[in-house]
Enzyme design. Structure first.
Site: not given
Length: 525
Positions: A150, A268, A270, A300, A302, A486, A500
């Protein structure tokens, strides 16, 4: 058209006309390295769990695992030496085109960043977690060294405005190839992302290829659009009332809506250590917690209080029990794009089917997600049969895809202005939890969704005000630090935080949305 030959190949693959069978889903690093992977992550050999997941083996992975089992390292130092001897570690993606310069205007800086963030076709090294991607593409930057689903649409908004429609064409072609290969577009181009997708914005990227006649672009990529829709609706035909299968939920009156979902229920790759720690803080079966964490990663968002049963704490996450506003709005948009593409190729049966699907989804969105008392759209907890009553920027998605009636759009705009618009832009939710998809953070994709949504319903002053708040926030940080990041704290108009991992520079979707809004609102002061 430059890609016409490739489009034909993708069409044949998606229609099942090729002789070769689709390849098996490749294993993730956790599958490959098993107890070695678990030990590396559990002992925090690297500050970022993603580092080892992205490492490239120097020899056959099976041989590495056999060597580990033959002589198990006795302590952390020996483990670190073993990893250093057998793996090449990744480097963060470069994000600066050159040394930052105070004399470089923001628009020029973004134009130069495209070169820094562009990558050639990906040919994975043997044993790497990278997925092959046959075309040049633009990554987000920082720890996000690969292509993300996305993110790419919002990045593309800026690429087309800086004359890079060819790269957007390449990314669309590459995504269609992923659909042909795996049945969906994964979260990102890594093996550990293959068990889930991300918000279905492929149709929006396709629309950018022919902005004056998007139906023509939808027609050209129709098999890929239909295949993606089939992925999201898998299991719908045999689904009983009040139950769910994969991404599909059949509600009490038989209506179909969708949820986020992940095909795996393990930590996960990662974020292995973090996920295990969350599961250990709950009394629920660990597999349920992991599935809900993974489903939130597919969204998205998270992570966000949207997904928490108590609205506060990650360990109460219940993503798979929630029918989200944004996902169902985007699927409405996908169904509309397919209907338009089918009409263009004179497939009346397909046009009728997807027009009916649109109407049914729109009715279900209004019935289950619109809240009369709160005057906004809420996510819906389908297991309990009640709205979550947690306001978020997702309330604007029905407006973004044109699914809201005008009176609802006006009501949403008023609520958003009163509760979510801050001095620096649109805040993600009204709650402060320490999670990155909550207050005080604002994110570029949500600013674009909001500005476009308000404009679509004629609320142009509100749209301009919000766009200018965001642009001034981005420019303020750029003037001081000469970088784009970001996410931003839109309450204090500075770089954002939480989540995270540390704040990342780059940054693909911030560059794209900012560049697009600079074109639309050049006179913001």
């Amino acid at each position: 058209m430059r890609l016409s030959g490739f489009i034909t190949c993708i069409v044949l693959a998606l229609c099942g006309s090729t002789a070769a069978a689709a390849p098996a889903t490749p294993p993730s690093p956790l599958d490959v390295y098993q107890e070695l992977f678990v030990r590396v992550e559990s002992q925090s050999l690297f500050s970022d769990d993603k580092t080892f997941a992205d490492a490239e083996p120097r020899q056959n992975p099976a041989a590495i695992l056999a060597a580990y089992r033959a002589h198990v390292p006795r302590d952390r130092a020996e483990l670190a030496a073993f990893v250093a001897a057998h793996f090449d570690l990744p480097h963060d993606g470069a994000v600066q085109p050159a040394e930052p310069s105070a004399s470089c205007a923001l628009k020029e800086h973004i134009a130069r960043l495209w070169t820094a963030l562009q990558r050639p076709p990906t040919v994975p090294a043997p044993g790497s977690s990278a997925l092959a991607f046959a075309f040049p593409h633009v990554i987000p930057g920082g720890r996000f060294r690969e292509l993300y689903y996305w993110d790419s649409y919002f990045t593309a908004l800026g690429l087309v405005r800086d004359g890079h429609t060819d790269i957007v064409q390449d990314m669309v072609a590459g995504f269609a190839a992923l659909i042909a290969r795996y049945g969906h577009i994964p979260n990102g181009t890594r093996t550990y992302y293959l068990s889930r997708s991300q918000p279905p914005v492929f149709f929006l990227m396709v629309g950018l290829l022919d902005p004056t006649d998007p139906a023509q672009a939808y027609a050209a990529w129709l098999p890929a659009l239909r295949a993606e829709h089939a992925y999201w609706m898998s299991g719908e035909r045999s689904l009983a009332v009040g139950t769910a299968a994969a991404h599909v939920v059949r509600l009490a009156d038989g209506a179909l809506l969708n949820r986020y979902w992940d095909a795996r229920d393990t930590p996960r790759d990662e974020a292995y250590r973090k996920d295990v720690a969350v599961a250990q803080r709950t009394q629920r079966p660990a597999a349920e917690v992991y599935r809900d964490i993974r489903a939130a990663a597919e969204s998205g968002w998270d992570f966000s209080s949207r997904w928490f049963a108590d609205g506060r704490h990650l360990q109460t996450i219940e993503t798979t029990a929630i029918v989200p506003v944004d996902l169902n709005s985007l699927l409405y948009g996908l169904e509309q794009a397919i209907a338009l593409g089918c009409a263009r190729v004179h497939d009346s049966g397909c046009e009728t089917e997807f027009t009916q699907r649109m109407a049914a989804r729109r009715a279900a969105i209004e019935r289950y997600l619109w809240n009369v008392k709160a005057h906004c759209y809420f996510d819906y907890q389908w297991r309990r049969g009640e709205p979550t009553r947690r306001l978020s920027a997702a309330t604007l998605y029905p407006l973004f895809v044109g699914a809201a009636v005008p009176q609802h759009a006006a009501a949403v705009a008023e609520v958003v202005e009163r509760r979510l618009v801050k001095s620096g832009g649109l805040v993600t939710t009204a709650r402060h939890t320490g999670q990155q998809w909550d207050a005080p953070n604002g994110w570029a994709p949500l600013q674009w969704i909001a500005v476009d949504a308000l404009s679509r319903y004629g609320l142009r002053d509100d749209a301009r005000s919000l766009a200018c708040r965001w642009l001034l926030t981005v420019e303020r940080t750029y003037d001081v630090e000469h970088r784009l990041v970001e996410k931003y704290d839109v309450e204090t108009r500075r770089p954002g935080g939480g989540g995270e991992y540390p704040l990342q520079d780059g940054f693909g979707w911030t560059n794209g949305v900012t560049r697009a809004l600079l074109d639309q609102y050049p006179d913001c002061k």
